[in-house]
Write an enzyme that holds these catalytic residues in place. Sequence first.
Site, mmCIF file in Angstrom:
data_model
loop_
_atom_site.group_PDB
_atom_site.id
_atom_site.type_symbol
_atom_site.label_atom_id
_atom_site.label_comp_id
_atom_site.label_asym_id
_atom_site.label_seq_id
_atom_site.Cartn_x
_atom_site.Cartn_y
_atom_site.Cartn_z
ATOM 1 N N VAL A 21 -1.057 41.822 101.708
ATOM 2 C CA VAL A 21 -1.332 43.144 102.290
ATOM 3 C C VAL A 21 -1.880 44.124 101.242
ATOM 4 C CG1 VAL A 21 0.303 42.934 104.185
ATOM 5 C CG2 VAL A 21 1.065 43.863 101.997
ATOM 6 N N SER A 49 16.640 39.701 118.016
ATOM 7 C CA SER A 49 15.625 40.434 118.791
ATOM 8 C C SER A 49 15.419 39.896 120.208
ATOM 9 C CB SER A 49 14.277 40.404 118.058
ATOM 10 O OG SER A 49 14.393 41.025 116.812
ATOM 11 N N LYS A 68 5.579 43.614 116.136
ATOM 12 C CA LYS A 68 5.798 43.077 117.486
ATOM 13 C C LYS A 68 4.856 43.716 118.503
ATOM 14 C CE LYS A 68 10.678 42.048 116.636
ATOM 15 N NZ LYS A 68 12.072 42.466 116.881
#
EC number: 3.4.21.53
Length: 773
Positions: free
Chosen positions: A357, A676, A719
């Site tokens: 990143v 989750s 997500k």
Amino acid sequence: MSKHRRKIPLLPLRGILVFPYMIIHLDVGREKSISALEEAMVHDRLIMLATQKEAQNDKPEPEDIFPVGTVAEIKQLLKLPGGTIRVLVEGLHRASIEEYVSQELFYLVEINEFDELEPKTPELEALTRTSIHQFEQWVKLSKKIPPETLVSVVVVEEPGRLSDLIASHLSLKIEDKQALLEAVNIKERLEKLCEILSREMEILELEKKINVRVRKQMEKTQKEYYLREQLKAIQKELGDKDDRTSEVEEYRQRLSEQELPKEVAEKINKEIERLEKMPPMVAEGAVIRTYLDWLLALPWSQETPDRLDISMAETILEEDHYGLEKVKERILEYLSIRKLTEKMKGPILCLVGPPGVGKTSLARSIARAMERKFVRVSLGGVRDEAEIRGHRRTYVGALPGRIIQGMRTVGSKNPVFLLDEIDKMNADFRGDPSSALLEVLDPEQNNSFSDHYVELPFDLSRVLWVVTANVMHNIPRPLLDRMETITIAGYTEEEKVQIAKRYLVPKQMKDHGLSEQQIVFSEGTIQKVIRDYTREAGVRNLERNIANLCRKVARQIVQERRKSVKITAQNLHTFLGAPKYRHSQAEKQHQVGVATGLAWTEVGGDVLAVEVSTMKGKGKLTLTGQLGEVMRESAQAGFSYIRTRAKELSIDEEFYEKTDIHIHLPEGAIPKDGPSAGITMATAVASALTGKPVRSEIAMTGEITLRGRVLPVGGIKEKVLAAHRIGIKKIILPQENKRDLDEIPGNVRRSMEFLLVEHMDEVLKAALVHEND
């Protein structure tokens, strides 16, 4: 022994004592003393000589003068310039002061004179011989008295006179001489003399031993000095330089050229002196040289000026990186404060995010924006505390730790210092390196960082620390507490497209020698590469695939002599092969027992389809799909919740005794874990048991409790981006995750609907298709 009383003048003596039969010159300058001499000369030239107890006393009182002295005859007087009188006196016999008759012009005292008339005895003879023998030994050892004097002493036969004569030649304290003078009894006097002579002999023996030792040492030193001077002369003649001298001079020159803290300069000077005194070819010399090289090479006071132009810094950060607003904002804030105050300590930024990143390249950009030097140290796999703090100089091959090594490499006190992969450190029997980093990364302590090798406090407070890690939970808590954490979640598809267009494609074209005319990318090519050939939060694999395309094109241009090659979404597979990844698509129709969940992975977000089947049986719950322990527990909690709500959901309350339930998460080869999927699995089970379909356009994430409460989860941005990628328009999220919506890019947030829930009842109401819908 008879006594005779008479009155005579007194001459107090300072620091000297006169024995009977002793002839000596005295310099007299005090008025009372001169008056006493004049009085004596007028009468019978006799004067009483007694010594002062304190030589510094100019005006002695009777109590300051010893009571026993010597009656002397003045032989000669000589007036010297300045009013002083030199007088030659000869001691006659002992006397004691009985009374001070007058003290006005001079001291007139009444004295008792002693006549020494003691018969000779064998004991006295023995003492006399002993005294003579000891005196002979003393003369041999001391060598202060010529042999002729010894002969003149030895021939004296009277014991009393002999003892006084010997005492007058000895260098004794006034107290010892006075004790001999006060010993009127000749036997006592000789005994005292023998005692004093014995003591003086012992002292002389010790002096002799010390002198021999010192002489030997001096001879050795002089010999070494002489040989070294000879060596220097030979080297000079041969034209060779003395390496040792030139080396020491070089160190001194380097020391004088630098502005160092006082403590450091003193330490370096001390080590240079040690090196200078050390014999050549000593192993420790190499240790000192290395140590001096390190101390002189460290940037104790060298700093680079910061570029405090905020607009320019902002432009550079924007040029180098797309997005990453939080980090850029923090750096610009720091620069703004530095412009207002000089005393600002360097921040400690911890960039946490998946690989690729741009954490490391971001640190380089910060250094470029601030015009600071940049140094990087990788901590991946470091297990030894000495890697951070250095080794003690006593160890063979000792070196400073990586922090000090980095500071020497960069040569500046205020660089941008990158500590890469801090979450990959480990502790073992050699210590815990993360504990050693506590001092480095504590703004209150790092102004005096102590390295075991350097042994001097080094100031690290001006350094701008940038720390990188892939996951936060591997960083020790005390270390994390000292850092300002900035999470870089990963890039959206749109951001990746922009990064590829602005940075990756131009960079790879330049690296492969291709021009814009030779390789052409169509609009959808990069997007297809991102979707079908990479699955990551960063852009490392994307760059690798772009490099692969550039290589293929370069070969075609060289081998087939083509002028230009266009890469489109249709012909992409001919360059990169068949797509490596497939992305889940949103279900087209509502289905019973199938719910869409959202998951977080190290390479970004993903979508999970949770499938539930029911069949007749004995209430067995089966879980498949490589589920971790936490996910299994979430399924059990969801199942128990459904049992408690069976009546409200119109489910047979005894279903758990008659129905087997199988929960499966596809892609069974991939391990999955985390809380989750709690509400997703509960929704799928409720759908299968009630027969009500789950809405295909909804995805969900959240943890479930036995009471049906929906708890917050992490990775919301990743997500949501995964859901957006497959066309999901509505997402159910825990109410407490509302704050995380701010991190989602605006274009994604505007195109989706978010339903925030606190209880499972709200989830089922929104997710299941009811009869009246």
